[in-house]
Design a protein around this motif. Structure first.
Motif, PDB file in Angstrom:
ATOM      1  N   ALA A 102       1.057  -1.303  -0.055  1.00 62.29           N
ATOM      2  CA  ALA A 102       0.050   0.122   0.024  1.00 62.29           C
ATOM      3  C   ALA A 102       0.854   1.123   0.155  1.00 62.29           C
ATOM      4  CB  ALA A 102      -0.870   0.014   1.265  1.00 62.29           C
ATOM      5  N   ALA A 103       2.143   1.260   0.514  1.00 63.04           N
ATOM      6  CA  ALA A 103       2.852   2.497   0.684  1.00 63.04           C
ATOM      7  C   ALA A 103       3.584   2.874  -0.757  1.00 63.04           C
ATOM      8  CB  ALA A 103       4.079   2.064   1.355  1.00 63.04           C
ATOM      9  N   GLY A 104       3.388   1.748  -1.740  1.00 60.91           N
ATOM     10  CA  GLY A 104       3.931   2.145  -3.075  1.00 60.91           C
ATOM     11  C   GLY A 104       2.635   2.358  -4.058  1.00 60.91           C
ATOM     12  N   SER A 105       1.609   2.760  -3.399  1.00 62.80           N
ATOM     13  CA  SER A 105       0.436   3.093  -4.574  1.00 62.80           C
ATOM     14  C   SER A 105       0.322   4.439  -4.909  1.00 62.80           C
ATOM     15  CB  SER A 105      -0.924   2.920  -3.675  1.00 62.80           C
ATOM     16  OG  SER A 105      -1.221   1.299  -3.225  1.00 62.80           O
ATOM     17  N   MET A 106      -0.120   4.711  -5.993  1.00 68.01           N
ATOM     18  CA  MET A 106       0.020   6.316  -6.428  1.00 68.01           C
ATOM     19  C   MET A 106      -0.614   7.036  -5.384  1.00 68.01           C
ATOM     20  SD  MET A 106      -0.529   5.817 -10.662  1.00 68.01           S
ATOM     21  CE  MET A 106      -2.474   4.705 -10.409  1.00 68.01           C
ATOM     22  N   ALA A 107      -1.956   6.674  -4.894  1.00 61.95           N
ATOM     23  CA  ALA A 107      -2.531   7.620  -3.892  1.00 61.95           C
ATOM     24  C   ALA A 107      -3.489   6.804  -3.174  1.00 61.95           C
ATOM     25  CB  ALA A 107      -3.304   8.750  -4.663  1.00 61.95           C
ATOM     26  N   THR A 108      -4.127   7.624  -2.225  1.00 67.18           N
ATOM     27  CA  THR A 108      -5.388   6.892  -1.392  1.00 67.18           C
ATOM     28  C   THR A 108      -6.549   7.707  -1.383  1.00 67.18           C
ATOM     29  OG1 THR A 108      -3.727   6.177   0.256  1.00 67.18           O
ATOM     30  CG2 THR A 108      -5.869   6.204   0.920  1.00 67.18           C
ATOM     31  N   ILE A 109      -7.380   7.008  -1.620  1.00 68.89           N
ATOM     32  CA  ILE A 109      -8.953   7.640  -1.768  1.00 68.89           C
ATOM     33  C   ILE A 109      -9.740   7.339  -0.366  1.00 68.89           C
ATOM     34  CG2 ILE A 109     -11.122   7.976  -2.807  1.00 68.89           C
ATOM     35  CD1 ILE A 109      -9.617   7.748  -5.504  1.00 68.89           C
ATOM     36  N   SER A 110      -9.923   8.166   0.548  1.00 62.60           N
ATOM     37  CA  SER A 110     -10.825   7.815   1.713  1.00 62.60           C
ATOM     38  C   SER A 110     -12.215   8.322   1.617  1.00 62.60           C
ATOM     39  CB  SER A 110     -10.120   8.130   2.886  1.00 62.60           C
ATOM     40  OG  SER A 110      -9.142   7.741   3.189  1.00 62.60           O
ATOM     41  N   PHE A 111     -13.078   7.472   1.987  1.00 64.19           N
ATOM     42  CA  PHE A 111     -14.593   7.916   1.974  1.00 64.19           C
ATOM     43  C   PHE A 111     -14.904   8.737   3.356  1.00 64.19           C
ATOM     44  CE2 PHE A 111     -15.603   4.271  -1.041  1.00 64.19           C
ATOM     45  CZ  PHE A 111     -14.958   4.878  -1.899  1.00 64.19           C
ATOM     46  N   SER A 112     -14.057   8.865   4.142  1.00 59.84           N
ATOM     47  CA  SER A 112     -14.458   9.753   5.383  1.00 59.84           C
ATOM     48  C   SER A 112     -12.998   9.861   6.113  1.00 59.84           C
ATOM     49  CB  SER A 112     -15.151   9.086   6.367  1.00 59.84           C
ATOM     50  OG  SER A 112     -14.731   7.673   6.986  1.00 59.84           O
ATOM     51  N   GLU A 113     -12.923  10.789   6.876  1.00 60.03           N
ATOM     52  CA  GLU A 113     -11.736  11.294   7.750  1.00 60.03           C
ATOM     53  C   GLU A 113     -11.163   9.902   8.708  1.00 60.03           C
ATOM     54  OE1 GLU A 113      -9.680  13.650   7.697  1.00 60.03           O
ATOM     55  OE2 GLU A 113     -10.702  15.185   6.421  1.00 60.03           O
ATOM     56  N   ASN A 114     -10.038   9.587   8.443  1.00 64.49           N
ATOM     57  CA  ASN A 114      -9.336   8.643   9.035  1.00 64.49           C
ATOM     58  C   ASN A 114      -7.771   8.496   9.407  1.00 64.49           C
ATOM     59  OD1 ASN A 114      -7.891   6.419   7.250  1.00 64.49           O
ATOM     60  ND2 ASN A 114      -9.990   7.362   5.930  1.00 64.49           N
ATOM     61  N   ASP A 115      -7.501   7.753  10.425  1.00 66.24           N
ATOM     62  CA  ASP A 115      -6.240   7.921  10.826  1.00 66.24           C
ATOM     63  C   ASP A 115      -5.387   6.756   9.740  1.00 66.24           C
ATOM     64  OD1 ASP A 115      -6.365   9.509  12.915  1.00 66.24           O
ATOM     65  OD2 ASP A 115      -6.659   7.944  14.258  1.00 66.24           O
ATOM     66  N   ALA A 116      -5.690   6.326   9.060  1.00 60.14           N
ATOM     67  CA  ALA A 116      -4.975   5.065   8.208  1.00 60.14           C
ATOM     68  C   ALA A 116      -4.597   5.773   6.788  1.00 60.14           C
ATOM     69  CB  ALA A 116      -6.121   4.126   7.734  1.00 60.14           C
ATOM     70  N   GLY A 117      -5.470   6.645   6.460  1.00 60.70           N
ATOM     71  CA  GLY A 117      -5.162   7.388   5.131  1.00 60.70           C
ATOM     72  C   GLY A 117      -3.909   8.201   5.671  1.00 60.70           C
ATOM     73  N   LYS A 118      -4.181   9.077   6.705  1.00 62.53           N
ATOM     74  CA  LYS A 118      -3.213   9.900   7.158  1.00 62.53           C
ATOM     75  C   LYS A 118      -1.961   9.384   7.537  1.00 62.53           C
ATOM     76  CE  LYS A 118      -6.590  13.011   9.080  1.00 62.53           C
ATOM     77  NZ  LYS A 118      -7.429  13.684  10.417  1.00 62.53           N
ATOM     78  N   PHE A 119      -1.785   8.167   8.136  1.00 59.43           N
ATOM     79  CA  PHE A 119      -0.522   7.689   8.320  1.00 59.43           C
ATOM     80  C   PHE A 119      -0.005   7.159   6.942  1.00 59.43           C
ATOM     81  CE2 PHE A 119       1.348   3.337   8.075  1.00 59.43           C
ATOM     82  CZ  PHE A 119       2.155   3.442   9.132  1.00 59.43           C
ATOM     83  N   LEU A 120      -0.223   6.721   5.929  1.00 59.22           N
ATOM     84  CA  LEU A 120       0.043   6.520   4.624  1.00 59.22           C
ATOM     85  C   LEU A 120       0.989   7.777   4.254  1.00 59.22           C
ATOM     86  CD1 LEU A 120      -2.243   3.819   2.974  1.00 59.22           C
ATOM     87  CD2 LEU A 120       0.093   3.485   4.204  1.00 59.22           C
ATOM     88  N   GLU A 121       0.140   8.751   4.183  1.00 61.35           N
ATOM     89  CA  GLU A 121       0.523  10.133   3.522  1.00 61.35           C
ATOM     90  C   GLU A 121       1.549  10.514   4.454  1.00 61.35           C
ATOM     91  OE1 GLU A 121      -1.668  13.634   1.695  1.00 61.35           O
ATOM     92  OE2 GLU A 121      -2.053  13.749   3.922  1.00 61.35           O
ATOM     93  N   ARG A 122       1.596  10.444   5.965  1.00 55.66           N
ATOM     94  CA  ARG A 122       2.573  11.081   6.653  1.00 55.66           C
ATOM     95  C   ARG A 122       3.950  10.105   6.602  1.00 55.66           C
ATOM     96  NH1 ARG A 122      -0.041  10.738  10.778  1.00 55.66           N
ATOM     97  NH2 ARG A 122       0.594   8.939  11.773  1.00 55.66           N
ATOM     98  N   ARG A 123       3.675   8.775   6.661  1.00 56.86           N
ATOM     99  CA  ARG A 123       4.981   8.082   6.685  1.00 56.86           C
ATOM    100  C   ARG A 123       5.651   7.988   5.240  1.00 56.86           C
ATOM    101  NH1 ARG A 123       5.765   2.747  10.304  1.00 56.86           N
ATOM    102  NH2 ARG A 123       5.776   4.297  11.693  1.00 56.86           N
ATOM    103  N   TYR A 124       4.672   7.556   4.375  1.00 54.63           N
ATOM    104  CA  TYR A 124       5.042   7.246   3.000  1.00 54.63           C
ATOM    105  C   TYR A 124       5.068   8.170   1.927  1.00 54.63           C
ATOM    106  CZ  TYR A 124       5.350   2.458   5.316  1.00 54.63           C
ATOM    107  OH  TYR A 124       5.793   1.573   6.175  1.00 54.63           O
TER     108      TYR A 124
END
Length: 321
Positions: A102-124
């Protein structure tokens, strides 16, 4: 199929199933993702959806030629066909090795605010965009636009024909839905999407309640009220009794919510459109599809038919009693 143990703190005395789910997804990504080669996948963090909605969202990506990495995918695991075989752990869903990438994906689409999407953005550095749950015309358009921005792919004619059919369905039902007051009680992502969809149908979302904590609920509903020019009662961390107190003061023509709302609907003599979690007093909850243009058509038809059954006589005339 490989297996791992992921530790998740979800005490039963704190939060709701929404917070518990988000914490679990965050913990899975925290423990399993690792730096790898860049890929062409798009991470999708849908939240708690019906299997039918998850399946429809995955289908939309595939129709566009995009590669969704569903975190998580219940489309098959919670709606498996009967084969005669017995198994205790589903063979379907998103594979652990896909999660690792998942860290190598082009982007993340989240349907609501969540810590998981923010984690991938922050770390990777994987950009996370919150689009809202794609129910109705505008929110499904938003999802397709975001997929196009990320992947460079255009929506195919098949999806555009579905879009046109949704608009046609809204036009056909408008004479029955216009001006109806709707009260909504659902999880935050569904609550906001239901509010958006009924507003597109000319209805008024007079009350939008959710049991979870959701700052976005108030912010986005404020935008809806300014845009469409109406007043609504908006409350997070609510319960069914809050809904009942509201309906005593401000009656509604229709209630949208889960099976816990049935008692309130019966008490006030209004019809209930069942959706969300849980739906335990009807069969087929796993097959309720609201997402995408197809789901929007199903929503418009089903909601309008409830209005026709409840407010119109057998000759098609609106009851005045």
């Amino acid at each position: 199929m490989s297996s791992e143990i992921v530790t998740v703190q979800t005490p039963g005395f704190k939060g709701t199933h929404i917070e518990g789910y988000d914490t679990a997804v965050y913990s899975i990504l925290r423990d399993l993702t690792e730096v790898g080669e860049p890929g062409r996948s798009i991470n999708v963090i849908p939240g708690i959806l019906s299997p039918a909605d998850t399946f429809e969202i995955r289908r939309i990506f595939e129709e566009m030629g995009a590669m969704p990495l569903m975190i998580t995918d219940n489309s098959e695991s919670l709606d498996e066909p009967f084969t005669g075989e017995t198994f205790f752990i589903t063979e379907n869903g998103t594979d652990i090795n896909e999660i690792r990438n998942a860290a190598g994906s082009m982007a993340t689409i989240s349907f609501s605010e969540n810590d998981a999407g923010k984690f991938l953005e922050r770390r990777y550095g994987v950009n996370d965009t919150v689009t809202g749950l794609p129910v109705g015309l505008e929110r499904t358009d938003r999802l397709l636009d975001r997929i196009s921005e990320i992947s460079g792919l255009e929506a195919p004619p098949t999806l555009m024909r579905e879009r046109g059919r949704l608009i046609d369905a809204m036009i056909d039902s408008h004479q029955y839905t216009y001006g109806r007051r709707v009260a909504i009680f659902a999880d935050p992502a569904y609550a906001l999407s239901m509010a958006s969809a009924v507003l597109e149908m000319g209805m008024v979302s007079s009350a939008v309640f959710t049991g979870a904590s959701s700052p976005d609920l108030h912010r986005i509903m404020a935008l809806f009220q300014e845009r469409y020019g109406f007043k609504a009662t908006v409350k997070d961390k609510a319960d069914i009794f809050d809904l009942e107190l509201h309906l005593r003061k401000r009656p509604a023509d229709l209630l949208i919510g889960n099976s816990y709302c049935s008692r309130v609907a019966h008490k006030f003599g209004i019809p209930l459109f069942r959706m969300g979690f849980p739906v335990y007093d009807r069969v087929g909850a796993q097959r309720i599809v609201l997402a995408g243009y197809r789901g929007g058509i199903n929503f418009v038809d089903s909601l309008t038919n409830i209005i026709l059954q409840f407010y119109y006589d057998q000759d098609g005339y609106e009851r005045r009693d």
